[in-house]
Write a protein that holds these residues in place. Structure first.
Motif, PDB file in Angstrom:
ATOM      1  N   THR A 350       0.772  -1.153   0.076  1.00 32.79           N
ATOM      2  CA  THR A 350       0.141  -0.036  -0.152  1.00 32.79           C
ATOM      3  C   THR A 350       0.898   1.277   0.026  1.00 32.79           C
ATOM      4  O   THR A 350       0.005   2.337  -0.126  1.00 32.79           O
ATOM      5  N   GLY A 351       2.219   1.129  -0.024  1.00 32.25           N
ATOM      6  CA  GLY A 351       3.059   2.289   0.131  1.00 32.25           C
ATOM      7  C   GLY A 351       3.707   2.819  -1.090  1.00 32.25           C
ATOM      8  O   GLY A 351       3.701   1.820  -2.147  1.00 32.25           O
ATOM      9  N   THR A 352       4.375   3.946  -1.156  1.00 29.61           N
ATOM     10  CA  THR A 352       4.937   4.204  -2.239  1.00 29.61           C
ATOM     11  C   THR A 352       6.554   4.450  -1.822  1.00 29.61           C
ATOM     12  O   THR A 352       6.788   4.525  -0.628  1.00 29.61           O
ATOM     13  N   ILE A 353       7.402   4.698  -2.823  1.00 32.56           N
ATOM     14  CA  ILE A 353       8.865   4.952  -2.301  1.00 32.56           C
ATOM     15  C   ILE A 353       8.926   6.442  -1.437  1.00 32.56           C
ATOM     16  O   ILE A 353       9.606   6.435  -0.878  1.00 32.56           O
ATOM     17  N   TYR A 354       8.009   7.294  -1.841  1.00 31.93           N
ATOM     18  CA  TYR A 354       8.042   8.477  -1.066  1.00 31.93           C
ATOM     19  C   TYR A 354       7.758   8.555   0.228  1.00 31.93           C
ATOM     20  O   TYR A 354       8.168   9.288   1.343  1.00 31.93           O
ATOM     21  N   TRP A 355       7.415   7.160   0.866  1.00 27.31           N
ATOM     22  CA  TRP A 355       7.268   6.872   2.312  1.00 27.31           C
ATOM     23  C   TRP A 355       8.711   7.180   2.976  1.00 27.31           C
ATOM     24  O   TRP A 355       9.008   7.073   4.306  1.00 27.31           O
TER      25      TRP A 355
END
Length: 547
Positions: A350-355
């Protein structure tokens, strides 16, 4: 002829109150006097009561709604098992959470073990935590109690579970009281942030998996085992009695009662050992310290950092991080959260690399209130800051010490998040944004350290702000974080523009641009903070010396 009258010393003597009532009154008096010390403590206590009542009310309502459901027993047993586990580890991670009944303060009093344990147990039931526990256990029993037999067992199980939880916590604390009051014990408490961070993510991960499974079926084997472990076995007894299995109900209830007896016996043995045996915690310390003194020098750290003032300040800051309990706690929590949140979101899909920017945010705030960790010893630092150049060198060295840890860690988290997601093409832009955010936080943190310093109490357990300075801390951190987000607006705008204009081939430029922009923000922040630090040395010393 004179007459003398003799009065019996026993006739006018008032009855001696019981030890239990004395300890209960002592607990109430200490709580009341503690709340009178400061308005901040009173506000925090009232806030904890309000939050606890709301949490307990919502939980009991959830148990009531779940009453009659096929999953009620599974959920109730596991919730009580988790509650008991929390009571078990609480004294290990929060050793100073309740100082009102520290058994080490009773060593010189002529008290018998059995009355002392009974008095301590009853007094321990006075407080917000035990009352909320009683309400939660009541809700769990309510969800599974059916019929006359279930209600009767529930009436016995609710106070029994509460007593077992409190006795378990006190027995663990008494068995480890000398460890928990030492420096090693305070270092052990530093793991609380890591445990909380991991626990929150594990619960989140497990909830999502249960949602995907469509029911509580995967938890039923664990509930079957926990249902025979005290004190959750008492809730299992309520469910068994409601289903007509009275033999199993009696066995689980007796097992919980036996656990309470065993815990009280263990607690009593620990108190006896604490009160009659000498404290040998310092035996042999001289040999260890002598070996440390013979080694001399500053070790590998002194050889790695540069020479001059910069190296000395960097070494001091890094040693603060490793040795000071509260500084270490803040860093361990930030490192744990900065790594766990991006990776858990990536693992869940559910995440993106911007996390990965979350790691920069957690670590960058460590630059705030740099002088607060010095407390009253800041006067020695102030003696060396006679000019703006001295203040700039001091702040620059502290920033370099922070960047020594945060730069490689930020890169590590970004690369690990990209690896889990398999999104290597977005690595340069994410790393560039992370470095820009880190630079903004470090620069604004230097300014906040000079303008809004506050004290960090050294002898108040979990408190990280001196009474009356909570507003300064919130203004410093929240204002700095909002300001850092605004400072990063050019980088964020460039990223959005390149994506919307479909210039994917130019996104790699965000990596050098972010690194350069972050370095410029750090330098600008140090330049702004240095003259203010040099001018406000007396004010800074007064602010950081209140703890």
């Amino acid at each position: 002829m004179s007459t003398t009258t003799a009065t019996s010393p026993v006739a006018g003597t008032a009855p001696v109150p019981s030890l239990t009532s004395t300890f209960v009154r002592l607990k109430l008096s200490l709580l009341r006097n503690g709340l009178r010390q400061s308005g901040g403590r009173t506000a925090a206590y009232i806030a904890s009561i309000v939050f606890g009542v709301l949490f307990a009310a919502i939980t009991v309502l959830g148990f009531a709604v779940m009453r009659g459901s096929v999953s009620a027993a599974t959920v109730s047993v596991l919730v009580i098992g988790t509650l008991a586990l929390s009571w078990t580890v609480m004294p290990l991670f929060v050793p100073s959470g309740d100082e009102t009944l520290d058994p080490s303060r009773l060593v010189m009093l002529p008290l018998q073990p059995r009355p002392l344990v009974r008095a301590l147990l009853v007094a321990s039931l006075v407080g917000v935590g035990p009352v909320i526990t009683l309400v939660l256990v009541f809700g769990a029993a309510l969800s599974v109690a059916r019929g006359t037999a279930g209600v009767i067992v529930a009436v016995l199980a609710v106070p029994l579970v509460t007593a077992v939880c409190v006795a378990l916590s006190r027995a663990v604390a008494a068995a480890n009281v000398r460890l928990l009051t030492s420096r090693k014990g305070r270092d052990l408490a530093l793991l609380s942030g890591l445990v909380i961070a991991v626990g929150m993510q594990v619960v989140n991960f497990g909830a999502q998996r249960l949602g995907q499974a469509g029911g509580m079926g995967p938890l039923e084997p664990a509930a079957a085992v926990v249902g025979w472990l005290p004190p959750a076995a008492a809730i299992g007894a309520v469910d068994a009695a409601s289903n007509g299995d009275h033999v199993v109900a009696a066995a689980r209830l007796l097992l919980t009662a036996a656990a309470l007896v065993a815990l009280v016996y263990w607690w009593q043995r620990s108190l006896v050992r604490l009160m009659v045996e000498p404290d040998g915690s310092t035996i042999g310390a001289s040999s260890g310290s002598g070996a440390a003194e013979k080694s001399g020098g500053t070790g590998l750290l002194g050889r790695v950092v540069p020479g001059g003032r910069t190296g000395a300040v960097m070494e001091r800051s890094l040693r603060y991080i490793w040795r000071d309990p509260k500084t270490k706690a803040a860093w361990m929590t930030s490192l744990a959260m900065g790594l766990i949140v991006p990776l858990f979101n990536a693992f869940q899909g559910t995440g993106t690399i911007y996390w990965a920017c979350f790691a920069s945010g957690m670590l960058g705030v460590q630059m705030y209130n740099q002088f607060g960790q010095d407390t009253s010893a800041f006067w020695m630092v102030a003696q060396t800051l006679s000019t703006t150049a001295d203040a700039y060198a001091e702040l620059r060295a502290r920033a370099l010490a922070l960047l020594t840890i945060t730069l490689p860690f930020t890169a590590l988290v970004t690369v690990a998040t990209a690896a889990v997601l398999g999104d290597w093409s977005a690595l340069p832009e994410a790393l560039g944004l992370s470095l820009g955010l880190l630079g903004a936080l470090v620069g604004s943190g230097a300014v906040a350290s000079a303008v809004l310093p506050y004290s960090i109490p050294q002898d108040s357990g979990y408190k990280n702000v001196a009474p009356g300075q909570g507003g300064l801390a919130w203004m410093s951190i929240l204002g700095g974080m909002v300001g850092s987000a605004l400072l990063c607006a050019p980088l964020i705008g460039a990223t959005v523009y390149l994506h919307l204009s479909d210039r994917q081939s130019a996104l790699w430029l965000l990596l050098p641009a972010g690194a350069l922009y972050g370095a410029l923000l750090v330098r600008a922040g140090l330049k702004l903070a240095a003259p203010r630090t040099a001018r406000r040395l007396p004010e800074i010393l007064a602010a950081v010396s209140k703890g």
